[in-house]
Design a protein around this motif. Structure first.
Motif, PDB file in Angstrom:
ATOM      1  N   ARG A  10       0.871  -1.188   0.000  1.00 51.39           N
ATOM      2  CA  ARG A  10       0.000   0.000   0.000  1.00 51.39           C
ATOM      3  C   ARG A  10       0.903   1.232   0.000  1.00 51.39           C
ATOM      4  NH1 ARG A  10      -5.377  -0.569   1.430  1.00 51.39           N
ATOM      5  NH2 ARG A  10      -5.385   1.517   2.353  1.00 51.39           N
ATOM      6  N   THR A  11       0.799   2.025  -1.048  1.00 54.46           N
ATOM      7  CA  THR A  11       1.586   3.254  -1.157  1.00 54.46           C
ATOM      8  C   THR A  11       0.638   4.443  -1.130  1.00 54.46           C
ATOM      9  OG1 THR A  11       1.515   3.309  -3.579  1.00 54.46           O
ATOM     10  CG2 THR A  11       3.315   2.076  -2.557  1.00 54.46           C
ATOM     11  N   ARG A  12       1.222   5.629  -1.011  1.00 55.11           N
ATOM     12  CA  ARG A  12       0.374   6.824  -0.991  1.00 55.11           C
ATOM     13  C   ARG A  12       1.092   7.990  -1.630  1.00 55.11           C
ATOM     14  NH1 ARG A  12       3.705  10.471   2.066  1.00 55.11           N
ATOM     15  NH2 ARG A  12       3.928   9.818   4.238  1.00 55.11           N
ATOM     16  N   PHE A  13       0.298   8.906  -2.177  1.00 57.34           N
ATOM     17  CA  PHE A  13       0.797  10.201  -2.604  1.00 57.34           C
ATOM     18  C   PHE A  13       0.036  11.217  -1.774  1.00 57.34           C
ATOM     19  CE2 PHE A  13       0.480  13.824  -5.789  1.00 57.34           C
ATOM     20  CZ  PHE A  13       1.751  14.298  -5.509  1.00 57.34           C
ATOM     21  N   ALA A  14       0.765  12.087  -1.070  1.00 52.73           N
ATOM     22  CA  ALA A  14       0.135  12.962  -0.080  1.00 52.73           C
ATOM     23  C   ALA A  14       0.578  14.408  -0.276  1.00 52.73           C
ATOM     24  CB  ALA A  14       0.467  12.469   1.322  1.00 52.73           C
ATOM     25  N   PRO A  15       0.094  15.078  -1.324  1.00 48.22           N
ATOM     26  CA  PRO A  15       0.508  16.461  -1.571  1.00 48.22           C
ATOM     27  C   PRO A  15      -0.201  17.445  -0.650  1.00 48.22           C
ATOM     28  CG  PRO A  15      -1.123  15.803  -3.179  1.00 48.22           C
ATOM     29  CD  PRO A  15      -0.835  14.584  -2.347  1.00 48.22           C
ATOM     30  N   SER A  16       0.449  18.582  -0.433  1.00 44.08           N
ATOM     31  CA  SER A  16      -0.181  19.712   0.249  1.00 44.08           C
ATOM     32  C   SER A  16      -0.773  20.624  -0.812  1.00 44.08           C
ATOM     33  CB  SER A  16       0.842  20.478   1.089  1.00 44.08           C
ATOM     34  OG  SER A  16       1.371  19.656   2.111  1.00 44.08           O
ATOM     35  N   PRO A  17      -2.063  20.955  -0.724  1.00 45.55           N
ATOM     36  CA  PRO A  17      -2.710  21.758  -1.780  1.00 45.55           C
ATOM     37  C   PRO A  17      -2.441  23.239  -1.604  1.00 45.55           C
ATOM     38  CG  PRO A  17      -4.312  21.163  -0.119  1.00 45.55           C
ATOM     39  CD  PRO A  17      -3.015  20.515   0.304  1.00 45.55           C
ATOM     40  N   THR A  18      -1.225  23.645  -1.943  1.00 44.23           N
ATOM     41  CA  THR A  18      -0.847  25.050  -1.755  1.00 44.23           C
ATOM     42  C   THR A  18      -0.497  25.725  -3.073  1.00 44.23           C
ATOM     43  OG1 THR A  18       1.426  24.349  -1.284  1.00 44.23           O
ATOM     44  CG2 THR A  18      -0.034  24.664   0.594  1.00 44.23           C
ATOM     45  N   VAL A  60      -6.454  22.252  -4.514  1.00 38.53           N
ATOM     46  CA  VAL A  60      -6.876  20.848  -4.472  1.00 38.53           C
ATOM     47  C   VAL A  60      -7.301  20.393  -5.863  1.00 38.53           C
ATOM     48  CG1 VAL A  60      -8.606  19.231  -3.590  1.00 38.53           C
ATOM     49  CG2 VAL A  60      -7.563  20.887  -2.044  1.00 38.53           C
ATOM     50  N   GLN A  61      -8.110  21.212  -6.527  1.00 32.42           N
ATOM     51  CA  GLN A  61      -8.578  20.849  -7.860  1.00 32.42           C
ATOM     52  C   GLN A  61      -7.428  20.770  -8.848  1.00 32.42           C
ATOM     53  OE1 GLN A  61     -11.865  19.958  -8.418  1.00 32.42           O
ATOM     54  NE2 GLN A  61     -10.903  19.164 -10.284  1.00 32.42           N
ATOM     55  N   ALA A  62      -6.432  21.645  -8.692  1.00 33.62           N
ATOM     56  CA  ALA A  62      -5.266  21.603  -9.579  1.00 33.62           C
ATOM     57  C   ALA A  62      -4.527  20.279  -9.443  1.00 33.62           C
ATOM     58  CB  ALA A  62      -4.333  22.772  -9.274  1.00 33.62           C
ATOM     59  N   ILE A  63      -4.425  19.772  -8.216  1.00 38.59           N
ATOM     60  CA  ILE A  63      -3.771  18.482  -7.996  1.00 38.59           C
ATOM     61  C   ILE A  63      -4.583  17.363  -8.632  1.00 38.59           C
ATOM     62  CG2 ILE A  63      -3.188  16.778  -6.224  1.00 38.59           C
ATOM     63  CD1 ILE A  63      -2.429  19.187  -4.432  1.00 38.59           C
ATOM     64  N   LEU A  64      -5.900  17.375  -8.405  1.00 39.72           N
ATOM     65  CA  LEU A  64      -6.757  16.336  -8.971  1.00 39.72           C
ATOM     66  C   LEU A  64      -6.736  16.381 -10.493  1.00 39.72           C
ATOM     67  CD1 LEU A  64      -9.832  16.600  -6.563  1.00 39.72           C
ATOM     68  CD2 LEU A  64      -7.922  14.980  -6.451  1.00 39.72           C
ATOM     69  N   ASP A  65      -6.741  17.593 -11.052  1.00 38.00           N
ATOM     70  CA  ASP A  65      -6.687  17.729 -12.514  1.00 38.00           C
ATOM     71  C   ASP A  65      -5.373  17.177 -13.065  1.00 38.00           C
ATOM     72  OD1 ASP A  65      -9.170  18.933 -12.503  1.00 38.00           O
ATOM     73  OD2 ASP A  65      -8.402  20.974 -12.698  1.00 38.00           O
ATOM     74  N   GLY A  66      -4.264  17.498 -12.382  1.00 37.72           N
ATOM     75  CA  GLY A  66      -2.962  17.016 -12.832  1.00 37.72           C
ATOM     76  C   GLY A  66      -2.862  15.504 -12.783  1.00 37.72           C
ATOM     77  N   MET A  67      -3.343  14.913 -11.694  1.00 37.46           N
ATOM     78  CA  MET A  67      -3.307  13.456 -11.559  1.00 37.46           C
ATOM     79  C   MET A  67      -4.188  12.797 -12.617  1.00 37.46           C
ATOM     80  SD  MET A  67      -1.313  12.538  -8.985  1.00 37.46           S
ATOM     81  CE  MET A  67      -1.923  11.014  -8.256  1.00 37.46           C
TER      82      MET A  67
END
Length: 469
Positions: A10-18, A60-67
């Protein structure tokens, strides 16, 4: 490193939405995603949004869009730390009750004053443990109307040691670590505490992240040990450097993943390129994500910083553009071409033009610009027309235009007609091809003139050659 066989990976990606999804963060996400896919495990997306001053819904949306654009689909999540406050309070209460955490009433000014005294005496600045409860110790009187922070009661002796899957054995003495604040006066938990609890609750087995987190790891390990939690394997990947050998900077470099969408790069090219920044599979340069997931392990992660090379990325993008479906590429470039004034009525089908033009372009932006020659009226420079459309070549142009009325309309027949015209008028190819290019497209640089003529179609060619027919 061989994963713990007692539990699924189990891995994770945990960005800060800044802000945005940074290319370095995207590489971390890719490595974590590929490792989970390799072992048939689970890839978790977690949004670490406890920095209330800097975290925004737009980020947050920018991260989701990029992923989403990259195709790095998560199996669980996204989980938001700000929605887990009840869980954090539960763990904080447990730690306070068990004595692994305590209330600290030192004011920020008092903490800074103690650090100034330590710096003045040549010591490492750290919290001096004024409010740390110890056997036989009398604590100060609690100040009136002052809300405490909660500090973690870090071990005073011993060391924290882990085998980093990238950097090897890392050991840090506990005396290098002070009692970390794990909750602010308003009760909001802090970064390292939340990360430790989240990794515990989400049963993360492998933490792959940038090496700017190395100093956080011993703190998180100590918190996990205090909670009686199992430890994940840690791997800290070196930073990506710019062409100048310095850390990637927004002022100098394109560091947002979505910048590359705007610049005309394909997501598969970005993933392929990022994969090679710090990981390798022999000498393979071009590979699919299916291949990467099949090959990927942590043994071949590099411990040396990788340098971002825009020319190499452009080369890889060119490869993927040449391999891409023409209809897909047409969909990607159409909006830009419409913005630039493209006239698609009575013009060649765009996918057919894409097939001809994509060999020589590195980005979809370049492809859109190059394809415009089929979708705008020619406007050749007067000096170029005077140079290339001379009295000497006009008879050959008229003959060519006349032959266009009856020739079978395919590249082979058009090529034969061109050769016949050249032979009849004793001309070399550039003497006829250049004026044809100017009359048909308004420019001198195009793909093969026979291919261009074929795509324009008989009616357009006859109309544009009417002035010399």
């Amino acid at each position: 490193m061989i994963p713990n066989t007692s539990a699924p990976v189990r891995t994770r990606f945990a960005p800060s939405p800044t802000g945005y999804l940074h290319v370095g963060g995207a590489r971390t996400a890719l490595f974590s995603w590929a490792f989970a896919r390799h072992f048939g495990g689970v890839f978790v997306l977690r949004i670490e949004d406890t920095d209330l001053e800097r975290s925004t819904p737009e980020a947050v949306q920018a991260i989701l869009d990029g992923m989403n654009w990259l195709g790095l689909q998560h199996d669980e999540g996204p989980f938001y730390q700000m929605r887990r406050m009840d869980r954090y309070r539960e763990v904080l209460a447990k730690m306070l009750a068990e004595g692994t955490a305590y209330h600290c009433y030192s004011s920020p000014e008092e903490v800074e004053a103690m650090r100034e005294r330590q710096r003045a005496s040549g010591e490492k600045p750290r919290y001096d443990g004024t409010w740390r409860p110890e056997s036989g110790k009398t604590l100060p009187e609690i100040p009136a109307d002052r809300k405490p922070v909660i500090r973690f009661k870090n071990p005073l002796d011993g060391e924290v040691s882990w085998l980093d899957v990238v950097k090897g054995q890392i050991t840090i003495g506990n005396r290098e670590l002070d009692d970390l604040v794990i909750a602010r006066p308003d009760g909001t938990p802090t970064y390292n505490f939340c990360v430790a609890v989240d990794d515990w609750d989400m049963q993360i087995t492998h933490v792959i992240r940038g090496d700017d987190h190395v100093n956080n790891t011993p703190r998180q390990i100590n918190i996990l040990n205090a909670l009686g939690a199992s430890l994940p394997h840690y791997g800290h990947v070196p930073m990506i450097l710019g062409t100048d050998g310095q850390k990637l900077s927004k002022r100098r470099d394109a560091v947002s993943v979505m910048d590359y969408l705007d610049k005309g790069y394909l997501p598969e090219a970005i993933l392929n390129y990022l994969a090679r920044l710090g990981w390798s599979h022999g000498d393979d340069e071009i590979f699919s994500m299916e291949q990467m997931c099949s090959w990927f392990d942590l043994n071949h992660l590099s411990s040396s910083p990788a340098q971002f090379n825009p020319e190499k990325l452009a080369w890889i993008n060119n490869h993927y553009i040449k391999a891409a479906d023409n209809t897909r590429l047409a969909d990607l470039v159409r909006a830009q071409m419409e913005k630039d004034g493209a006239q698609f009525e009575h013009a060649p089908e765009l996918p057919a033009v894409i097939a001809l033009m994509k060999e020589r372009t590195n980005t979809t932006n370049e492809l859109a610009e190059a394809s415009m020659l089929f979708y705008r009226q020619p406007n050749a420079d007067a000096a170029l027309r005077q140079q290339h459309i001379t009295d000497a070549v006009l008879p050959a142009l008229a003959h060519y235009a006349s032959a266009c009325k009856t020739v079978e309309w395919n590249k082979a027949a058009l090529s034969a007609m061109m050769k016949e015209t050249l032979a009849q008028y004793s001309l070399k190819m550039p003497q006829l091809a250049m004026p044809l290019r100017l009359l048909l497209t308004g420019q001198l640089q195009t793909p093969s003139i026979d291919a261009v003529v074929e795509l324009f179609g008989r009616d357009v060619v006859l109309q544009r050659l009417s002035s010399v027919a």
